[in-house]
Scaffold this active site. Structure first.
Site, PDB file in Angstrom:
ATOM      1  CE  LYS A  21      -1.436   1.840   3.905  1.00 37.53           C
ATOM      2  NZ  LYS A  21      -1.375   3.245   4.293  1.00 37.53           N
ATOM      3  NE  ARG A  90      -0.850  13.253   7.300  1.00 41.60           N
ATOM      4  CZ  ARG A  90      -0.306  14.434   7.405  1.00 41.60           C
ATOM      5  NH1 ARG A  90      -0.990  15.426   7.914  1.00 41.60           N
ATOM      6  NH2 ARG A  90       0.937  14.651   7.010  1.00 41.60           N
ATOM      7  N   PRO A 120       2.991  16.995  10.716  1.00 41.49           N
ATOM      8  CG  PRO A 120       4.818  17.975  11.780  1.00 41.49           C
ATOM      9  CD  PRO A 120       3.864  16.819  11.870  1.00 41.49           C
ATOM     10  CB  ILE A 121       3.681  18.965   5.309  1.00 39.37           C
ATOM     11  CG1 ILE A 121       2.860  20.270   5.371  1.00 39.37           C
ATOM     12  CG2 ILE A 121       2.778  17.757   5.250  1.00 39.37           C
ATOM     13  CD1 ILE A 121       2.186  20.603   4.050  1.00 39.37           C
ATOM     14  CG  ASP A 122       8.158  20.643   9.709  1.00 43.96           C
ATOM     15  OD1 ASP A 122       7.429  19.625   9.693  1.00 43.96           O
ATOM     16  OD2 ASP A 122       9.182  20.717  10.411  1.00 43.96           O
ATOM     17  CG  ASP A 304       3.443   1.732   9.268  1.00 45.29           C
ATOM     18  OD1 ASP A 304       3.103   2.639  10.040  1.00 45.29           O
ATOM     19  OD2 ASP A 304       3.576   1.897   8.042  1.00 45.29           O
TER      20      ASP A 304
HETATM   21  C1  UD1 Z   1       4.948   6.992   5.849  1.00 46.04           C
HETATM   22  C2  UD1 Z   1       3.992   5.822   5.790  1.00 46.04           C
HETATM   23  C3  UD1 Z   1       3.560   5.423   7.196  1.00 46.04           C
HETATM   24  C4  UD1 Z   1       4.786   5.137   8.039  1.00 46.04           C
HETATM   25  C5  UD1 Z   1       5.756   6.319   8.004  1.00 46.04           C
HETATM   26  C6  UD1 Z   1       7.058   6.035   8.730  1.00 46.04           C
HETATM   27  C7  UD1 Z   1       2.889   6.114   3.665  1.00 46.04           C
HETATM   28  C8  UD1 Z   1       1.628   6.356   2.941  1.00 46.04           C
HETATM   29  N1  UD1 Z   1       2.838   6.192   4.997  1.00 46.04           N
HETATM   30  O1  UD1 Z   1       4.234   8.094   6.402  1.00 46.04           O
HETATM   31  O2  UD1 Z   1       2.750   4.262   7.114  1.00 46.04           O
HETATM   32  O3  UD1 Z   1       4.380   4.905   9.370  1.00 46.04           O
HETATM   33  O4  UD1 Z   1       6.079   6.640   6.643  1.00 46.04           O
HETATM   34  O5  UD1 Z   1       7.655   4.896   8.224  1.00 46.04           O
HETATM   35  O6  UD1 Z   1       3.902   5.818   3.072  1.00 46.04           O
HETATM   36  N2  UD1 Z   1       7.368  14.704  10.110  1.00 46.04           N
HETATM   37  C9  UD1 Z   1       7.523  16.045  10.412  1.00 46.04           C
HETATM   38  N3  UD1 Z   1       7.506  16.953   9.385  1.00 46.04           N
HETATM   39  C10 UD1 Z   1       7.350  16.581   8.088  1.00 46.04           C
HETATM   40  C11 UD1 Z   1       7.204  15.202   7.791  1.00 46.04           C
HETATM   41  C12 UD1 Z   1       7.228  14.286   8.816  1.00 46.04           C
HETATM   42  O7  UD1 Z   1       7.681  16.419  11.572  1.00 46.04           O
HETATM   43  O8  UD1 Z   1       7.347  17.456   7.207  1.00 46.04           O
HETATM   44  C13 UD1 Z   1       7.359  13.721  11.206  1.00 46.04           C
HETATM   45  C14 UD1 Z   1       6.003  13.008  11.300  1.00 46.04           C
HETATM   46  O9  UD1 Z   1       5.068  13.747  12.056  1.00 46.04           O
HETATM   47  C15 UD1 Z   1       6.395  11.715  11.974  1.00 46.04           C
HETATM   48  C16 UD1 Z   1       7.795  11.432  11.385  1.00 46.04           C
HETATM   49  O10 UD1 Z   1       8.265  12.683  10.898  1.00 46.04           O
HETATM   50  O11 UD1 Z   1       6.493  11.906  13.357  1.00 46.04           O
HETATM   51  C17 UD1 Z   1       7.774  10.406  10.269  1.00 46.04           C
HETATM   52  O12 UD1 Z   1       6.965  10.872   9.205  1.00 46.04           O
HETATM   53  P1  UD1 Z   1       7.184  10.439   7.691  1.00 46.04           P
HETATM   54  O13 UD1 Z   1       8.424   9.622   7.559  1.00 46.04           O
HETATM   55  O14 UD1 Z   1       7.047  11.646   6.846  1.00 46.04           O
HETATM   56  O15 UD1 Z   1       5.935   9.481   7.455  1.00 46.04           O
HETATM   57  P2  UD1 Z   1       4.840   9.578   6.335  1.00 46.04           P
HETATM   58  O16 UD1 Z   1       5.466   9.779   5.016  1.00 46.04           O
HETATM   59  O17 UD1 Z   1       3.762  10.505   6.768  1.00 46.04           O
END
Ligand code: UD1
Length: 416
Positions: A21, A90, A120-122, A304
Protein backbone atom coordinates in the site's frame (compact mmCIF):
# COMPACT_ATOMS: atom_id res chain seq x y z
CA UNK A 1 -18.84 -3.22 9.74
CA UNK A 2 -17.05 -5.39 12.26
CA UNK A 3 -15.10 -8.62 12.52
CA UNK A 4 -16.47 -11.37 14.71
CA UNK A 5 -13.63 -13.66 15.68
CA UNK A 6 -13.83 -16.99 17.43
CA UNK A 7 -10.31 -17.19 18.81
CA UNK A 8 -8.12 -20.12 19.71
CA UNK A 9 -7.25 -21.77 16.37
CA UNK A 10 -3.72 -22.45 15.26
CA UNK A 11 -2.80 -21.17 11.79
CA UNK A 12 -1.59 -23.40 8.99
CA UNK A 13 -1.16 -22.76 5.28
CA UNK A 14 0.19 -20.53 2.54
CA UNK A 15 -0.59 -16.92 1.76
CA UNK A 16 0.47 -14.68 -1.12
CA UNK A 17 1.36 -11.19 0.10
CA UNK A 18 -0.43 -8.32 -1.68
CA UNK A 19 1.32 -5.33 -3.27
CA UNK A 20 2.55 -2.70 -0.82
CA UNK A 21 0.00 0.00 0.00
CA UNK A 22 2.65 2.53 1.00
CA UNK A 23 4.39 2.10 -2.33
CA UNK A 24 1.22 2.18 -4.44
CA UNK A 25 -0.04 5.49 -2.97
CA UNK A 26 2.92 7.69 -4.03
CA UNK A 27 3.11 5.77 -7.32
CA UNK A 28 -0.51 6.72 -8.10
CA UNK A 29 0.44 10.32 -7.31
CA UNK A 30 3.51 10.04 -9.57
CA UNK A 31 1.34 8.98 -12.52
CA UNK A 32 0.11 12.61 -12.64
CA UNK A 33 3.50 13.51 -14.15
CA UNK A 34 2.72 11.45 -17.27
CA UNK A 35 -0.08 11.90 -19.82
CA UNK A 36 0.25 8.41 -21.28
CA UNK A 37 -1.27 5.23 -19.89
CA UNK A 38 0.23 3.80 -16.71
CA UNK A 39 -0.79 0.34 -15.54
CA UNK A 40 -0.22 -0.69 -11.94
CA UNK A 41 -0.60 -4.45 -12.02
CA UNK A 42 -2.21 -6.73 -9.47
CA UNK A 43 -3.55 -3.99 -7.30
CA UNK A 44 -5.35 -4.85 -4.05
CA UNK A 45 -8.42 -2.73 -3.36
CA UNK A 46 -7.20 -1.05 -0.19
CA UNK A 47 -9.62 1.73 0.78
CA UNK A 48 -6.73 4.23 0.71
CA UNK A 49 -5.90 3.22 -2.86
CA UNK A 50 -9.53 3.54 -3.96
CA UNK A 51 -9.67 6.99 -2.35
CA UNK A 52 -6.38 8.11 -3.90
CA UNK A 53 -7.59 6.96 -7.33
CA UNK A 54 -10.89 8.81 -6.75
CA UNK A 55 -9.00 12.06 -6.06
CA UNK A 56 -7.06 11.62 -9.32
CA UNK A 57 -10.32 11.04 -11.15
CA UNK A 58 -11.82 14.22 -9.70
CA UNK A 59 -8.75 16.10 -10.91
CA UNK A 60 -9.41 14.83 -14.44
CA UNK A 61 -7.45 11.58 -14.92
CA UNK A 62 -9.23 8.54 -16.33
CA UNK A 63 -9.17 5.70 -13.82
CA UNK A 64 -10.10 2.10 -14.44
CA UNK A 65 -9.83 -0.92 -12.14
CA UNK A 66 -9.62 -3.68 -14.75
CA UNK A 67 -8.63 -7.38 -14.49
CA UNK A 68 -7.00 -6.76 -11.13
CA UNK A 69 -4.94 -3.85 -12.47
CA UNK A 70 -5.26 -0.11 -12.03
CA UNK A 71 -5.13 1.70 -15.36
CA UNK A 72 -4.49 5.45 -15.21
CA UNK A 73 -4.61 7.59 -18.34
CA UNK A 74 -5.21 11.13 -19.58
CA UNK A 75 -4.20 14.34 -17.86
CA UNK A 76 -5.47 16.27 -14.87
CA UNK A 77 -7.56 19.32 -15.72
CA UNK A 78 -7.32 20.98 -12.30
CA UNK A 79 -4.33 21.59 -10.06
CA UNK A 80 -6.46 22.47 -7.04
CA UNK A 81 -6.51 19.60 -4.58
CA UNK A 82 -8.99 21.04 -2.14
CA UNK A 83 -11.60 18.33 -1.71
CA UNK A 84 -12.91 16.82 1.50
CA UNK A 85 -11.06 13.54 0.79
CA UNK A 86 -7.69 15.19 1.22
CA UNK A 87 -8.43 15.82 4.90
CA UNK A 88 -8.95 12.09 5.56
CA UNK A 89 -6.35 10.74 3.14
CA UNK A 90 -3.04 12.24 4.22
CA UNK A 91 -1.24 10.59 1.33
CA UNK A 92 -2.93 13.07 -1.01
CA UNK A 93 -0.05 15.37 -0.01
CA UNK A 94 2.16 13.25 -2.32
CA UNK A 95 0.34 14.90 -5.20
CA UNK A 96 2.00 18.18 -4.30
CA UNK A 97 5.37 17.02 -5.68
CA UNK A 98 3.94 15.47 -8.84
CA UNK A 99 1.53 18.31 -9.69
CA UNK A 100 4.09 21.06 -9.25
CA UNK A 101 6.65 19.03 -11.16
CA UNK A 102 4.44 18.94 -14.25
CA UNK A 103 2.12 21.95 -13.93
CA UNK A 104 4.32 24.37 -11.93
CA UNK A 105 1.44 25.40 -9.69
CA UNK A 106 -1.00 23.82 -7.25
CA UNK A 107 -3.38 24.61 -4.43
CA UNK A 108 -3.67 22.19 -1.51
CA UNK A 109 -5.74 21.95 1.62
CA UNK A 110 -3.46 22.07 4.64
CA UNK A 111 -3.41 18.45 5.85
CA UNK A 112 -4.70 18.15 9.38
CA UNK A 113 -3.56 15.81 12.15
CA UNK A 114 -4.59 12.17 11.99
CA UNK A 115 -5.21 9.05 14.08
CA UNK A 116 -1.55 8.53 14.90
CA UNK A 117 -0.26 12.06 15.41
CA UNK A 118 0.03 15.65 14.22
CA UNK A 119 1.95 14.82 11.04
CA UNK A 120 3.24 18.25 10.00
CA UNK A 121 4.68 18.87 6.49
CA UNK A 122 7.41 21.36 7.39
CA UNK A 123 10.17 19.07 6.07
CA UNK A 124 8.34 18.67 2.73
CA UNK A 125 7.95 22.45 2.39
CA UNK A 126 11.52 23.28 3.46
CA UNK A 127 12.88 20.91 0.78
CA UNK A 128 10.53 22.14 -1.94
CA UNK A 129 11.43 25.77 -1.13
CA UNK A 130 15.07 24.96 -1.90
CA UNK A 131 13.90 23.98 -5.40
CA UNK A 132 12.66 27.54 -5.84
CA UNK A 133 9.02 26.75 -5.15
CA UNK A 134 7.16 29.55 -3.35
CA UNK A 135 4.35 28.93 -0.90
CA UNK A 136 1.67 31.25 0.40
CA UNK A 137 -0.85 30.26 3.03
CA UNK A 138 -4.39 31.58 3.36
CA UNK A 139 -7.68 30.17 4.68
CA UNK A 140 -6.24 26.75 5.44
CA UNK A 141 -4.95 26.49 1.86
CA UNK A 142 -1.39 26.23 0.55
CA UNK A 143 -0.74 28.02 -2.76
CA UNK A 144 2.31 26.61 -4.56
CA UNK A 145 4.09 28.64 -7.23
CA UNK A 146 6.78 26.73 -9.11
CA UNK A 147 7.08 29.11 -12.06
CA UNK A 148 10.83 29.42 -11.42
CA UNK A 149 12.57 26.28 -10.25
CA UNK A 150 16.14 25.11 -9.86
CA UNK A 151 18.00 21.98 -8.84
CA UNK A 152 19.53 22.11 -5.39
CA UNK A 153 21.29 20.23 -2.61
CA UNK A 154 18.70 19.55 0.07
CA UNK A 155 19.55 18.06 3.45
CA UNK A 156 16.44 16.81 5.24
CA UNK A 157 16.32 17.58 8.97
CA UNK A 158 14.77 14.09 9.45
CA UNK A 159 14.51 11.23 6.93
CA UNK A 160 10.77 11.68 6.32
CA UNK A 161 9.31 9.16 3.89
CA UNK A 162 6.71 11.56 2.47
CA UNK A 163 9.13 14.48 2.17
CA UNK A 164 11.69 12.33 0.34
CA UNK A 165 8.98 11.16 -2.08
CA UNK A 166 7.56 14.64 -2.66
CA UNK A 167 10.98 16.17 -3.37
CA UNK A 168 11.91 13.27 -5.68
CA UNK A 169 8.76 13.88 -7.71
CA UNK A 170 9.02 17.68 -7.69
CA UNK A 171 12.53 17.52 -9.15
CA UNK A 172 11.77 14.82 -11.74
CA UNK A 173 10.48 17.10 -14.52
CA UNK A 174 13.06 19.84 -14.06
CA UNK A 175 14.87 19.37 -17.35
CA UNK A 176 18.63 19.83 -17.10
CA UNK A 177 18.61 20.49 -13.33
CA UNK A 178 20.24 18.21 -10.76
CA UNK A 179 18.82 17.77 -7.28
CA UNK A 180 20.64 16.02 -4.45
CA UNK A 181 18.56 14.91 -1.45
CA UNK A 182 20.66 14.10 1.61
CA UNK A 183 19.58 12.32 4.80
CA UNK A 184 16.64 10.95 2.86
CA UNK A 185 14.40 8.08 3.93
CA UNK A 186 15.64 4.65 2.84
CA UNK A 187 12.38 2.68 3.03
CA UNK A 188 11.88 0.08 0.26
CA UNK A 189 8.74 1.98 -0.79
CA UNK A 190 11.01 4.88 -1.80
CA UNK A 191 12.98 2.51 -4.01
CA UNK A 192 9.71 1.34 -5.59
CA UNK A 193 8.69 4.93 -6.33
CA UNK A 194 12.10 5.60 -7.92
CA UNK A 195 11.76 2.42 -9.99
CA UNK A 196 8.35 3.57 -11.23
CA UNK A 197 9.60 7.08 -12.10
CA UNK A 198 12.58 5.59 -13.93
CA UNK A 199 10.35 3.17 -15.87
CA UNK A 200 8.48 6.27 -17.07
CA UNK A 201 11.79 7.73 -18.29
CA UNK A 202 12.85 9.66 -15.18
CA UNK A 203 16.37 9.68 -13.77
CA UNK A 204 16.39 9.01 -10.04
CA UNK A 205 19.57 7.47 -8.64
CA UNK A 206 20.47 6.14 -5.21
CA UNK A 207 17.00 5.32 -3.83
CA UNK A 208 17.39 3.06 -0.79
CA UNK A 209 20.54 4.94 0.29
CA UNK A 210 21.05 8.13 2.31
CA UNK A 211 21.57 10.32 -0.73
CA UNK A 212 19.31 10.42 -3.77
CA UNK A 213 20.23 12.27 -6.95
CA UNK A 214 17.52 13.31 -9.38
CA UNK A 215 18.51 14.46 -12.86
CA UNK A 216 15.55 16.36 -14.24
CA UNK A 217 14.03 15.24 -17.55
CA UNK A 218 11.63 16.97 -19.93
CA UNK A 219 8.87 14.41 -20.24
CA UNK A 220 7.75 11.02 -18.97
CA UNK A 221 6.06 8.19 -20.88
CA UNK A 222 3.58 5.47 -19.92
CA UNK A 223 4.60 2.19 -18.33
CA UNK A 224 3.45 -0.98 -16.58
CA UNK A 225 4.49 -1.62 -13.02
CA UNK A 226 4.24 -4.51 -10.57
CA UNK A 227 4.84 -3.49 -6.99
CA UNK A 228 6.78 -5.28 -4.24
CA UNK A 229 4.88 -7.21 -1.54
CA UNK A 230 3.57 -5.31 1.46
CA UNK A 231 6.17 -5.75 4.20
CA UNK A 232 3.81 -4.49 6.91
CA UNK A 233 1.00 -6.88 5.96
CA UNK A 234 3.57 -9.70 5.77
CA UNK A 235 4.88 -8.72 9.20
CA UNK A 236 1.35 -8.72 10.60
CA UNK A 237 0.76 -12.28 9.31
CA UNK A 238 4.08 -13.45 10.75
CA UNK A 239 3.12 -12.05 14.14
CA UNK A 240 -0.30 -13.75 13.82
CA UNK A 241 1.45 -17.08 13.13
CA UNK A 242 3.77 -16.57 16.09
CA UNK A 243 0.91 -15.72 18.45
CA UNK A 244 -1.59 -18.40 17.35
CA UNK A 245 1.00 -21.11 16.82
CA UNK A 246 1.15 -23.35 13.77
CA UNK A 247 3.05 -23.08 10.51
CA UNK A 248 2.54 -20.42 7.86
CA UNK A 249 4.25 -19.75 4.56
CA UNK A 250 4.22 -16.26 3.04
CA UNK A 251 4.97 -15.89 -0.65
CA UNK A 252 5.86 -12.68 -2.49
CA UNK A 253 7.88 -11.03 0.26
CA UNK A 254 11.59 -10.29 0.36
CA UNK A 255 12.75 -11.19 3.92
CA UNK A 256 15.47 -8.52 3.75
CA UNK A 257 12.73 -5.91 4.27
CA UNK A 258 11.71 -7.46 7.59
CA UNK A 259 15.00 -8.31 9.27
CA UNK A 260 14.45 -6.55 12.63
CA UNK A 261 11.07 -8.30 13.01
CA UNK A 262 12.57 -11.67 12.04
CA UNK A 263 15.27 -11.27 14.70
CA UNK A 264 12.62 -10.47 17.34
CA UNK A 265 10.43 -13.41 16.31
CA UNK A 266 13.38 -15.82 16.42
CA UNK A 267 14.40 -14.52 19.85
CA UNK A 268 10.80 -15.06 20.97
CA UNK A 269 11.06 -18.75 20.11
CA UNK A 270 9.78 -19.03 16.52
CA UNK A 271 11.49 -21.11 13.85
CA UNK A 272 11.81 -19.09 10.68
CA UNK A 273 13.13 -20.15 7.27
CA UNK A 274 14.02 -17.46 4.77
CA UNK A 275 14.06 -17.70 0.98
CA UNK A 276 14.57 -15.01 -1.66
CA UNK A 277 10.84 -14.25 -1.93
CA UNK A 278 9.28 -16.36 0.81
CA UNK A 279 9.19 -16.69 4.60
CA UNK A 280 8.10 -19.78 6.55
CA UNK A 281 7.32 -19.42 10.27
CA UNK A 282 6.60 -22.18 12.73
CA UNK A 283 5.82 -21.95 16.43
CA UNK A 284 4.35 -24.46 18.87
CA UNK A 285 5.33 -23.02 22.24
CA UNK A 286 4.65 -20.00 24.45
CA UNK A 287 6.44 -16.93 23.17
CA UNK A 288 9.13 -15.12 25.18
CA UNK A 289 8.86 -11.34 25.54
CA UNK A 290 11.19 -9.07 23.61
CA UNK A 291 12.90 -6.96 26.30
CA UNK A 292 13.04 -3.73 24.35
CA UNK A 293 11.45 -2.68 21.08
CA UNK A 294 12.23 0.73 19.66
CA UNK A 295 10.67 1.99 16.45
CA UNK A 296 13.08 3.60 14.00
CA UNK A 297 13.31 4.72 10.41
CA UNK A 298 14.27 1.99 7.90
CA UNK A 299 16.21 -0.28 8.26
CA UNK A 300 15.18 -0.18 11.95
CA UNK A 301 12.02 -1.70 13.41
CA UNK A 302 9.04 -0.10 11.59
CA UNK A 303 6.54 2.00 13.50
CA UNK A 304 3.79 0.39 11.38
CA UNK A 305 4.49 -2.96 13.08
CA UNK A 306 4.64 -1.51 16.57
CA UNK A 307 0.96 -2.16 17.40
CA UNK A 308 0.92 -5.79 16.19
CA UNK A 309 4.19 -6.38 18.07
CA UNK A 310 2.80 -4.75 21.22
CA UNK A 311 -0.16 -7.14 21.02
CA UNK A 312 2.23 -10.08 20.71
CA UNK A 313 3.97 -8.97 23.91
CA UNK A 314 0.67 -9.05 25.84
CA UNK A 315 0.71 -12.88 25.75
CA UNK A 316 4.48 -13.46 25.81
CA UNK A 317 6.31 -14.62 28.93
CA UNK A 318 8.11 -11.72 30.59
CA UNK A 319 8.10 -7.93 30.39
CA UNK A 320 8.64 -5.80 27.33
CA UNK A 321 9.32 -2.10 26.98
CA UNK A 322 8.19 -0.51 23.75
CA UNK A 323 9.50 2.90 22.74
CA UNK A 324 7.60 4.65 19.92
CA UNK A 325 9.97 7.22 18.45
CA UNK A 326 8.21 8.03 15.16
CA UNK A 327 4.54 8.90 15.77
CA UNK A 328 3.38 10.39 19.06
CA UNK A 329 -0.13 8.90 19.20
CA UNK A 330 0.43 5.24 18.41
CA UNK A 331 -0.63 3.72 21.74
CA UNK A 332 -4.38 4.33 21.38
CA UNK A 333 -4.95 0.60 20.99
CA UNK A 334 -3.79 0.03 24.57
CA UNK A 335 -7.17 1.04 26.09
CA UNK A 336 -8.88 -1.62 23.95
CA UNK A 337 -6.30 -4.29 24.82
CA UNK A 338 -6.79 -3.64 28.53
CA UNK A 339 -10.47 -4.58 28.01
CA UNK A 340 -9.15 -7.97 26.85
CA UNK A 341 -7.09 -8.47 30.01
CA UNK A 342 -3.73 -7.15 28.75
CA UNK A 343 -1.38 -5.61 31.32
CA UNK A 344 0.06 -2.47 29.77
CA UNK A 345 1.19 0.79 31.25
CA UNK A 346 1.80 3.78 28.97
CA UNK A 347 3.95 6.74 29.88
CA UNK A 348 4.43 9.25 27.07
CA UNK A 349 6.22 7.39 24.26
CA UNK A 350 6.89 4.22 26.30
CA UNK A 351 4.61 1.23 26.88
CA UNK A 352 5.51 -1.43 29.45
CA UNK A 353 3.81 -4.74 28.70
CA UNK A 354 3.70 -7.55 31.26
CA UNK A 355 2.75 -10.75 29.46
CA UNK A 356 -0.33 -12.67 30.66
CA UNK A 357 -1.05 -16.34 29.89
CA UNK A 358 -4.22 -15.53 27.99
CA UNK A 359 -6.36 -12.67 26.69
CA UNK A 360 -10.12 -12.73 27.14
CA UNK A 361 -12.64 -12.03 24.38
CA UNK A 362 -14.29 -8.59 24.35
CA UNK A 363 -16.03 -6.01 22.20
CA UNK A 364 -13.34 -3.60 21.00
CA UNK A 365 -13.02 -0.84 18.45
CA UNK A 366 -10.19 -0.02 16.01
CA UNK A 367 -8.47 3.26 16.91
CA UNK A 368 -6.38 3.36 13.71
CA UNK A 369 -5.13 1.11 10.89
CA UNK A 370 -2.29 -0.80 12.55
CA UNK A 371 -3.87 -0.75 16.01
CA UNK A 372 -6.96 -2.28 14.40
CA UNK A 373 -4.89 -5.08 12.89
CA UNK A 374 -3.39 -5.61 16.34
CA UNK A 375 -6.88 -6.06 17.82
CA UNK A 376 -7.63 -8.75 15.24
CA UNK A 377 -4.48 -10.57 16.37
CA UNK A 378 -5.64 -10.29 19.98
CA UNK A 379 -9.04 -11.70 18.94
CA UNK A 380 -7.36 -14.65 17.21
CA UNK A 381 -5.77 -15.83 20.47
CA UNK A 382 -8.56 -14.97 22.94
CA UNK A 383 -10.67 -18.14 23.33
CA UNK A 384 -14.32 -17.18 22.74
CA UNK A 385 -15.97 -14.47 20.65
CA UNK A 386 -14.28 -11.11 20.13
CA UNK A 387 -15.92 -8.33 18.14
CA UNK A 388 -13.64 -5.80 16.46
CA UNK A 389 -15.63 -2.75 15.36
CA UNK A 390 -14.80 0.22 13.06
CA UNK A 391 -12.87 -2.03 10.69
CA UNK A 392 -12.80 0.59 7.94
CA UNK A 393 -9.51 1.63 9.57
CA UNK A 394 -8.13 -1.86 8.83
CA UNK A 395 -9.50 -1.93 5.30
CA UNK A 396 -7.54 1.22 4.49
CA UNK A 397 -4.38 -0.88 4.40
CA UNK A 398 -5.20 -4.62 4.53
CA UNK A 399 -7.14 -6.22 1.70
CA UNK A 400 -9.56 -8.99 2.70
CA UNK A 401 -7.79 -9.54 6.01
CA UNK A 402 -10.63 -11.82 7.15
CA UNK A 403 -10.38 -14.03 4.04
CA UNK A 404 -6.59 -14.24 4.33
CA UNK A 405 -6.80 -15.35 7.97
CA UNK A 406 -9.66 -17.74 7.21
CA UNK A 407 -7.52 -19.42 4.55
CA UNK A 408 -5.01 -20.13 7.33
CA UNK A 409 -7.68 -21.69 9.56
CA UNK A 410 -8.85 -18.75 11.67
CA UNK A 411 -12.56 -18.29 12.45
CA UNK A 412 -13.26 -14.71 11.49
CA UNK A 413 -16.29 -13.19 9.78
CA UNK A 414 -17.14 -9.71 8.59
CA UNK A 415 -20.63 -8.62 9.64
CA UNK A 416 -22.76 -5.44 9.47
C1 UD1 B 1 4.95 6.99 5.85
C2 UD1 B 1 3.99 5.82 5.79
C3 UD1 B 1 3.56 5.42 7.20
C4 UD1 B 1 4.79 5.14 8.04
C5 UD1 B 1 5.76 6.32 8.00
C6 UD1 B 1 7.06 6.04 8.73
C7 UD1 B 1 2.89 6.11 3.67
C8 UD1 B 1 1.63 6.36 2.94
N1 UD1 B 1 2.84 6.19 5.00
O1 UD1 B 1 4.23 8.09 6.40
O2 UD1 B 1 2.75 4.26 7.11
O3 UD1 B 1 4.38 4.90 9.37
O4 UD1 B 1 6.08 6.64 6.64
O5 UD1 B 1 7.66 4.90 8.22
O6 UD1 B 1 3.90 5.82 3.07
N2 UD1 B 1 7.37 14.70 10.11
C9 UD1 B 1 7.52 16.04 10.41
N3 UD1 B 1 7.51 16.95 9.38
C10 UD1 B 1 7.35 16.58 8.09
C11 UD1 B 1 7.20 15.20 7.79
C12 UD1 B 1 7.23 14.29 8.82
O7 UD1 B 1 7.68 16.42 11.57
O8 UD1 B 1 7.35 17.46 7.21
C13 UD1 B 1 7.36 13.72 11.21
C14 UD1 B 1 6.00 13.01 11.30
O9 UD1 B 1 5.07 13.75 12.06
C15 UD1 B 1 6.39 11.71 11.97
C16 UD1 B 1 7.79 11.43 11.38
O10 UD1 B 1 8.27 12.68 10.90
O11 UD1 B 1 6.49 11.91 13.36
C17 UD1 B 1 7.77 10.41 10.27
O12 UD1 B 1 6.97 10.87 9.20
P1 UD1 B 1 7.18 10.44 7.69
O13 UD1 B 1 8.42 9.62 7.56
O14 UD1 B 1 7.05 11.65 6.85
O15 UD1 B 1 5.93 9.48 7.45
P2 UD1 B 1 4.84 9.58 6.34
O16 UD1 B 1 5.47 9.78 5.02
O17 UD1 B 1 3.76 10.51 6.77
Amino acid sequence: MKYVINGGNKLFGKLAVDSAKNAILPIIAASIMCDEECIIEDIPLYLDVIEMAAILEKLGKTIEFKDGNLVISGSISSTSVIMAETKTLRSSIFMMGSIISKYRKAIFTYPGGCDIGKRPIDIHLAGLKKLGIKFTFANDLIYCDASRVNGSVIELSYPSVGATENIMMASTLMEGEITVIKNCAREPEITELARFINLMGGKVYGAGYETIVVCGVKKLHGTSFRCMGDRIAAGTFLIAGAMCGGRIELDGINPNYLLPLIVFLRNSGCNIDLFSDKIILENFSRLKSVEKIETETYPGFPTDLQSPMLVMQTISKGTSIIHETVFEARFKVVAELIKMGAKINVSERYATVVGVTKLKPAKVSCPDLRGGAGLVLAGLVAKGTTEVDEIFHIERGYYNLDECLKSLGAEINKVE
